[in-house]
Design an enzyme around this catalytic site. Structure first.
Site, PDB file in Angstrom:
ATOM      1  N   TYR A   1      68.926  63.992 -20.505  1.00  0.00           N
ATOM      2  CA  TYR A   1      67.910  63.577 -19.762  1.00  0.00           C
ATOM      3  C   TYR A   1      66.461  63.396 -20.402  1.00  0.00           C
ATOM      4  O   TYR A   1      66.105  64.315 -21.129  1.00  0.00           O
ATOM      5  CB  TYR A   1      67.772  64.725 -18.463  1.00  0.00           C
ATOM      6  CG  TYR A   1      66.545  63.961 -17.320  1.00  0.00           C
ATOM      7  CD1 TYR A   1      66.748  62.804 -16.702  1.00  0.00           C
ATOM      8  CD2 TYR A   1      65.333  64.767 -17.488  1.00  0.00           C
ATOM      9  CE1 TYR A   1      65.977  62.372 -15.848  1.00  0.00           C
ATOM     10  CE2 TYR A   1      64.345  64.314 -16.424  1.00  0.00           C
ATOM     11  CZ  TYR A   1      64.517  63.139 -15.602  1.00  0.00           C
ATOM     12  OH  TYR A   1      63.579  62.773 -14.856  1.00  0.00           O
TER      13      TYR A   1
ATOM     14  N   ASP B   1      63.810  63.898 -28.556  1.00  0.00           N
ATOM     15  CA  ASP B   1      63.162  64.446 -27.165  1.00  0.00           C
ATOM     16  C   ASP B   1      63.024  65.910 -27.208  1.00  0.00           C
ATOM     17  O   ASP B   1      63.945  66.670 -26.839  1.00  0.00           O
ATOM     18  CB  ASP B   1      63.864  63.661 -25.933  1.00  0.00           C
ATOM     19  CG  ASP B   1      63.145  64.023 -24.657  1.00  0.00           C
ATOM     20  OD1 ASP B   1      62.059  64.508 -24.794  1.00  0.00           O
ATOM     21  OD2 ASP B   1      63.715  63.536 -23.572  1.00  0.00           O
TER      22      ASP B   1
ATOM     23  N   LYS C   1      55.683  69.489 -21.298  1.00  0.00           N
ATOM     24  CA  LYS C   1      55.978  70.662 -20.719  1.00  0.00           C
ATOM     25  C   LYS C   1      55.000  71.744 -21.537  1.00  0.00           C
ATOM     26  O   LYS C   1      53.771  71.810 -21.223  1.00  0.00           O
ATOM     27  CB  LYS C   1      57.466  71.062 -20.833  1.00  0.00           C
ATOM     28  CG  LYS C   1      58.155  70.211 -19.978  1.00  0.00           C
ATOM     29  CD  LYS C   1      59.635  70.753 -19.603  1.00  0.00           C
ATOM     30  CE  LYS C   1      60.164  69.729 -18.502  1.00  0.00           C
ATOM     31  NZ  LYS C   1      61.151  68.915 -18.945  1.00  0.00           N
TER      32      LYS C   1
HETATM   33  C1  LIG Z   1      61.229  67.391 -18.390  1.00  0.00           C
HETATM   34  C2  LIG Z   1      62.004  66.564 -19.439  1.00  0.00           C
HETATM   35  C3  LIG Z   1      61.453  65.130 -19.657  1.00  0.00           C
HETATM   36  C4  LIG Z   1      60.678  64.543 -18.434  1.00  0.00           C
HETATM   37  O1  LIG Z   1      59.290  65.129 -18.544  1.00  0.00           O
HETATM   38  P1  LIG Z   1      58.301  64.850 -17.126  1.00  0.00           P
HETATM   39  O2  LIG Z   1      56.965  65.346 -17.537  1.00  0.00           O
HETATM   40  O3  LIG Z   1      59.171  65.507 -16.100  1.00  0.00           O
HETATM   41  O4  LIG Z   1      58.140  63.169 -16.921  1.00  0.00           O
HETATM   42  C5  LIG Z   1      62.071  64.411 -20.751  1.00  0.00           C
HETATM   43  N1  LIG Z   1      62.875  64.751 -21.511  1.00  0.00           N
HETATM   44  C6  LIG Z   1      63.202  66.176 -21.515  1.00  0.00           C
HETATM   45  C7  LIG Z   1      64.123  66.891 -22.564  1.00  0.00           C
HETATM   46  C8  LIG Z   1      63.082  67.155 -20.527  1.00  0.00           C
HETATM   47  O5  LIG Z   1      63.207  68.144 -20.437  1.00  0.00           O
END
Ligand SMILES: *Cc1c(COP(=O)(O)O)cnc(C)c1O
Length: 443
Positions: free
Chosen positions: A150, A244, A272
């Protein structure tokens, strides 16, 4: 169930009944609605250290940690004081501020492949922008992602996108134009041959985006040598590699998964933890690459609240604390203690689970294992997980309300807190093992 709950209707149920009339599904982000486990979500009033407290005054040991950011624990006194002080100086300027420079320095110091960084306001924004950058510099259109990974809810990325999407059983989202989805190619995680095949069949690949340690189908670590092979294949085919690290950055190591596995991507996305619990995202890479972003270069990307002084403040406090690398040893030993305890408790109850863990990121799958990709993760017993989830909630432990999410341990999770959790799990596994009543209401 509803007849019994009429009389004992608690404040969370009341709020949820109001919320569903006001917000889609009653929530502002899908997985919070408990659809993966059934029942009514708890509305949280406050949080402190390792615990969260709901509006009915029930306190839970928390393993969600706001989905990763709260690595120092909730309401960390230094973050709270920093925010109070910063707020008195104004909450947004729409102009450069000193804190952005300091946070950029902190990120560049920590993350090996980042020489220049752009702050945004969410992880979704970071990955969307990283993809635009990759397409802009390569002049190519296609993107490769891995099943179950994701990367936020950007159009190009809502294809076989794990957790939220998987839990809800939406294969793809309506509203994503086919023409866009066609530009996203998918391959199974941990499978080098499949990625090789994708490159053989498509010449127009701008980038490969990957969660270097997957968190969003539950925790799935890369197989030995896998990330190096992905790096090698992307380089050989003239595509950029995007790690990511929105979840793994400053989580699995200070320098993220790229430091832990010694594999350098071209572009890194963050979020995060770098916002310390406030809205944030970032993407970065070499100076040469990042100078393509406006106004230094032609690839446009902007944000009204980007570099927000409150987000920068919470992020700075967090990242400065994480300079003390002994923190990662503590997180490692605490999470090992937790996972060993949970494994033993499940085994003693005769329940088959497999735990995947990298540092303080972990998932206990109701699955005989091994869990190495989406296909194997998807074999997990969601029903059993839902029962376990509710049994744990009843014991005062708040797990992520989906089998396909990672759990997080913070610095506030002391050995006492961990041992209390294991004790609760022993009781919860017994309830699950004995087919006790379960609050699945299917709404
Ligand atoms: C949480 C997450 C996202 C999205 O971040 P948001 O701040 O919720 O838009 C993208 N990539 C990864 C790997 C994530 O864990």
């Amino acid at each position: 169930m509803s007849s019994a709950s009429e009389t004992t209707r608690d404040r969370s149920e009341e709020l949820f009944a109001r919320a569903v009339e006001l917000m889609p599904g009653g929530v502002n982000s899908p997985v919070r609605a408990f659809r993966g486990v059934g029942g009514t979500p708890r509305f949280i009033r406050s949080a402190s250290g390792a615990t969260i407290t709901d509006v009915d005054g029930r306190t839970y040991i928390d393993y969600v940690g706001s989905w990763g950011p709260m690595i120092l624990g909730h309401a960390d006194p230094e973050i709270v004081a920093g925010l109070q002080e910063a707020a008195t100086r104004g909450t947004s300027f729409g102009a450069p501020n000193e804190l952005e420079v300091e946070l950029a320095e902190e990120i560049i110091d920590a993350v090996p492949s980042i020489e220049m960084v752009r702050m945004v306001s969410s992880g979704t924004e970071a990955t969307m922008s990283a993809i635009r950058l990759a397409r802009g510099v390569t002049g190519r259109s296609k993107l490769v992602k891995f099943e179950g990974c994701y990367h936020g809810h950007g159009d190009s990325l809502l294809v076989k996108a794990g957790s939220g999407v998987a839990t809800l059983g939406l294969p793809d989202s309506p509203g994503v134009p086919a023409a866009l989805a066609e530009n996203t190619l998918t391959a199974p995680f941990n499978d080098v041959a499949s990625l090789e095949q994708v490159f053989q069949q498509h010449a127009d690949i701008a980038a490969v985006i990957i969660e270097p340690v997957v968190g969003n189908m539950g925790c799935v670590p890369p197989a030995e040598g896998y990330l190096k092979a992905v790096r090698e294949l992307t380089s050989r085919n003239g595509a950029l590699l995007i790690f990511d690290e929105v979840m793994t950055g400053f989580r699995v190591a200070r320098g993220g998964a790229q430091e832990l596995y010694s594999v350098m991507p071209d572009i890194t996305t963050l979020g995060k933890i770098i916002g310390g619990g406030l809205p944030v995202g970032a993407y970065g890479g070499s100076r040469e690459l990042m100078r393509n972003i406006a106004p230094a270069g032609p690839i446009y990307q902007a944000g009204t609240l980007s570099g927000n002084p409150l987000s920068m403040t919470a992020g700075l406090v967090t990242l400065r604390r994480l300079r003390d690398l002994s923190i990662y040893d503590r997180l490692e030993s605490a999470t090992a203690r937790l996972c060993d305890g949970l494994s033993a408790a499940a085994a003693d109850a005769g329940i088959k689970t497999v735990i995947n863990r990298v540092g303080s990121m972990w998932t206990s799958f109701f699955n005989p294992g091994p869990v190495i990709d989406w296909t194997s993760a998807n074999r997990s017993d969601r029903k059993l997980f839902g029962e376990f989830f509710h049994a744990m909630l009843g014991q005062g432990v708040y797990l992520a309300p989906s089998q396909f999410e990672a759990g997080f341990v913070s610095l506030a999770h002391t050995d006492e807190v961990i041992d209390q959790t294991i004790k609760s799990a022993r009781d919860a596994f017994k309830i699950v093992g004995s087919e006790g009543p379960k609050p699945l209401d299917g709404n």
